[in-house]
Design an enzyme around this catalytic site. Sequence first.
Site, PDB file in Angstrom:
ATOM      1  N   GLY A 238      -6.173  -6.448 -15.441  1.00 49.96           N
ATOM      2  CA  GLY A 238      -4.783  -6.635 -15.830  1.00 49.96           C
ATOM      3  C   GLY A 238      -4.243  -5.427 -16.561  1.00 49.96           C
ATOM      4  O   GLY A 238      -3.106  -5.436 -17.045  1.00 49.96           O
ATOM      5  N   GLU A 279     -12.600  -6.057 -13.409  1.00 51.31           N
ATOM      6  CA  GLU A 279     -12.061  -6.256 -12.053  1.00 51.31           C
ATOM      7  C   GLU A 279     -10.735  -5.526 -11.859  1.00 51.31           C
ATOM      8  O   GLU A 279      -9.708  -6.156 -11.596  1.00 51.31           O
ATOM      9  CB  GLU A 279     -11.820  -7.748 -11.804  1.00 51.31           C
ATOM     10  CG  GLU A 279     -13.062  -8.602 -11.928  1.00 51.31           C
ATOM     11  CD  GLU A 279     -12.775 -10.084 -11.818  1.00 51.31           C
ATOM     12  OE1 GLU A 279     -13.684 -10.825 -11.457  1.00 51.31           O
ATOM     13  OE2 GLU A 279     -11.624 -10.488 -12.107  1.00 51.31           O
ATOM     14  N   PRO A 280     -10.720  -4.211 -11.964  1.00 55.97           N
ATOM     15  CA  PRO A 280      -9.445  -3.505 -11.891  1.00 55.97           C
ATOM     16  C   PRO A 280      -8.851  -3.514 -10.483  1.00 55.97           C
ATOM     17  O   PRO A 280      -9.577  -3.358  -9.496  1.00 55.97           O
ATOM     18  CB  PRO A 280      -9.809  -2.082 -12.306  1.00 55.97           C
ATOM     19  CG  PRO A 280     -11.245  -1.940 -11.891  1.00 55.97           C
ATOM     20  CD  PRO A 280     -11.863  -3.297 -12.102  1.00 55.97           C
ATOM     21  N   GLY A 281      -7.559  -3.730 -10.395  1.00 54.70           N
ATOM     22  CA  GLY A 281      -6.845  -3.638  -9.125  1.00 54.70           C
ATOM     23  C   GLY A 281      -5.771  -2.569  -9.248  1.00 54.70           C
ATOM     24  O   GLY A 281      -5.913  -1.446  -8.774  1.00 54.70           O
ATOM     25  N   ARG A 282      -4.715  -2.938  -9.965  1.00 49.72           N
ATOM     26  CA  ARG A 282      -3.560  -2.060 -10.104  1.00 49.72           C
ATOM     27  C   ARG A 282      -3.929  -0.650 -10.587  1.00 49.72           C
ATOM     28  O   ARG A 282      -3.435   0.341 -10.054  1.00 49.72           O
ATOM     29  CB  ARG A 282      -2.568  -2.690 -11.094  1.00 49.72           C
ATOM     30  CG  ARG A 282      -1.233  -1.980 -11.178  1.00 49.72           C
ATOM     31  CD  ARG A 282      -0.392  -2.571 -12.322  1.00 49.72           C
ATOM     32  NE  ARG A 282      -0.333  -4.018 -12.282  1.00 49.72           N
ATOM     33  CZ  ARG A 282       0.563  -4.719 -11.587  1.00 49.72           C
ATOM     34  NH1 ARG A 282       1.484  -4.093 -10.896  1.00 49.72           N
ATOM     35  NH2 ARG A 282       0.536  -6.033 -11.608  1.00 49.72           N
ATOM     36  N   ARG A 314       7.946  -6.097  -5.469  1.00 55.84           N
ATOM     37  CA  ARG A 314       7.778  -6.113  -6.926  1.00 55.84           C
ATOM     38  C   ARG A 314       9.103  -6.065  -7.701  1.00 55.84           C
ATOM     39  O   ARG A 314       9.263  -6.819  -8.659  1.00 55.84           O
ATOM     40  CB  ARG A 314       6.843  -4.985  -7.390  1.00 55.84           C
ATOM     41  CG  ARG A 314       5.412  -5.138  -6.846  1.00 55.84           C
ATOM     42  CD  ARG A 314       4.423  -4.237  -7.562  1.00 55.84           C
ATOM     43  NE  ARG A 314       4.286  -4.623  -8.945  1.00 55.84           N
ATOM     44  CZ  ARG A 314       4.865  -4.042  -9.963  1.00 55.84           C
ATOM     45  NH1 ARG A 314       5.614  -2.975  -9.790  1.00 55.84           N
ATOM     46  NH2 ARG A 314       4.700  -4.493 -11.173  1.00 55.84           N
ATOM     47  N   CYS A 345      18.904  -8.957   4.515  1.00 62.20           N
ATOM     48  CA  CYS A 345      20.170  -9.670   4.418  1.00 62.20           C
ATOM     49  C   CYS A 345      20.214 -10.564   3.178  1.00 62.20           C
ATOM     50  O   CYS A 345      20.347 -11.775   3.282  1.00 62.20           O
ATOM     51  CB  CYS A 345      20.349 -10.494   5.692  1.00 62.20           C
ATOM     52  SG  CYS A 345      21.885 -11.361   5.748  1.00 62.20           S
ATOM     53  N   GLU A 346      20.034  -9.972   2.005  1.00 61.17           N
ATOM     54  CA  GLU A 346      20.123 -10.709   0.739  1.00 61.17           C
ATOM     55  C   GLU A 346      20.641  -9.737  -0.306  1.00 61.17           C
ATOM     56  O   GLU A 346      20.178  -8.588  -0.365  1.00 61.17           O
ATOM     57  CB  GLU A 346      18.730 -11.197   0.285  1.00 61.17           C
ATOM     58  CG  GLU A 346      18.023 -12.010   1.327  1.00 61.17           C
ATOM     59  CD  GLU A 346      17.280 -13.209   0.773  1.00 61.17           C
ATOM     60  OE1 GLU A 346      17.415 -13.518  -0.431  1.00 61.17           O
ATOM     61  OE2 GLU A 346      16.564 -13.828   1.574  1.00 61.17           O
ATOM     62  N   TYR A 374      -0.048  -4.130  -4.916  1.00 58.45           N
ATOM     63  CA  TYR A 374       0.886  -5.228  -4.665  1.00 58.45           C
ATOM     64  C   TYR A 374       2.134  -4.719  -3.934  1.00 58.45           C
ATOM     65  O   TYR A 374       3.242  -5.189  -4.166  1.00 58.45           O
ATOM     66  CB  TYR A 374       1.230  -5.955  -5.981  1.00 58.45           C
ATOM     67  CG  TYR A 374      -0.031  -6.292  -6.748  1.00 58.45           C
ATOM     68  CD1 TYR A 374      -0.893  -7.276  -6.280  1.00 58.45           C
ATOM     69  CD2 TYR A 374      -0.406  -5.584  -7.889  1.00 58.45           C
ATOM     70  CE1 TYR A 374      -2.082  -7.565  -6.939  1.00 58.45           C
ATOM     71  CE2 TYR A 374      -1.599  -5.866  -8.557  1.00 58.45           C
ATOM     72  CZ  TYR A 374      -2.430  -6.849  -8.084  1.00 58.45           C
ATOM     73  OH  TYR A 374      -3.600  -7.130  -8.723  1.00 58.45           O
TER      74      TYR A 374
END
Length: 421
Positions: A238, A279-282, A314, A345-346, A374
């Site tokens: 995190g 557990e690194p991701g980012r 994100r 289209c938003e 992500y």
Amino acid sequence: MFEIEGHLECRHGHLFIGGADCVEIAEEFGTPLYVTHEQRIRDNLRTIKKAFPNAELLYAVKANGNLAIMRIIAQEGAGADVFSSGELYMALLAGFPKDKILFNGNSKSDEDLRRAVESGVMVSVDSVMELESLSTIAGDREVRIAFRVNPDVSPQTHPKIATGLRTSKFGIPSEQIVNAYERAVELPGVVPVGIHFHIGSQILSVSPFAEALEKVLGIAKELLNMGIKLEFVDMGSGLGIPYEKDKKAPTPQELADAVLPVFEEWCKENGVYPKLVLEPGRYVVGDSTVLLTRVNSVKGKFVAVDAGFNLLIRPVMYDAYHHVVVANKADVPPDKTYMIVGPICESGDILAKDRRLPKIEKGDVIAVLDAGAYGFAMSSQYNGQPRCAEILVQNGRAELIRRRETFSDLIHTQTIPERLL
Ligand SMILES: *Cc1c(COP(=O)(O)O)cnc(C)c1O
């Protein structure tokens, strides 16, 4: 312009990543396009390993599941944290060794558990009910397990990515965890070897990590008193990254300085030395990648580009900031305040708000920084948008690691019932 030496640089007015010209890459491979710098991933992993020399790293596959990218991470000696059978399938293909894979998840089906058992990976168990199922499915085999603890700690991050609060769906509450281990000891097929927590993502302060670790080590001590000696303590991840270039995020070293003394003192006090797992991701992949997107038109402050929340959700999902650079005007001073919007289209399809940028024209290439985590992983085909290609750069050389989807990729899983033909 924002620069990281040897990674992102401005050369003769163009943005370069890993020694390759983003403008040329956009020309050669077309836009939109994810471009990843291999060396930056290796360097990020080495930075974590330097701060935590005795820890085991399990890369969180959900951050970026590209096979080539996972292969690089496996080569650096990391294992994998997977959150589904699909991620398990991809992690094994990428070459992560099975004894370094931890199967996580708050809602695993019996089929997921069966796959975990058959693959010989470890399982982080999220409830006592899941434990009972796993024991039955294991039969006469032995599965190494951890329990995921919900330590009830606030990570001070976006509510959608806070996972260690009592109110979140993840993990077993601290006061029930000892019973869970007792049950695991009784049951055949499951061997409790670790304890696990993960309090959230994009956390910008180290104190919640230390607070959660202290709580979980308190539980580990209770377990020790019961005769359960754990092989590892997995503190998840995190760790945030500095998306906003005028702000700071804690470094792995700062995280290590906050948690290692707590951990080492506990080990000495109790005379046991479990492995610390992260557990690194980012942190591993986040800043390794830019999303290149071309300007289709300019209308007042609106700059309409060819990538939207279909490719990078994100900003919309987490109100996240991503720094943007005009890749072909990287040394031109800002001229106007713009809003970068996608083709979806938003009205919410906004990549970047209120940005001071050089005068923008049709055909300019905009680089959205820090898009490696992500990013593609959360992409969709919404609005009939085929997903884009991914490129890997090393030593100035660019190679395709995922082809652009075609229109037939939009429909190839669908069938029209014969009666409608
Ligand atoms: C998402 C996740 C991670 C990675 O989090 P980052 O913020 O990307 O470092 C690690 N462990 C678990 C269990 C996760 O769900």
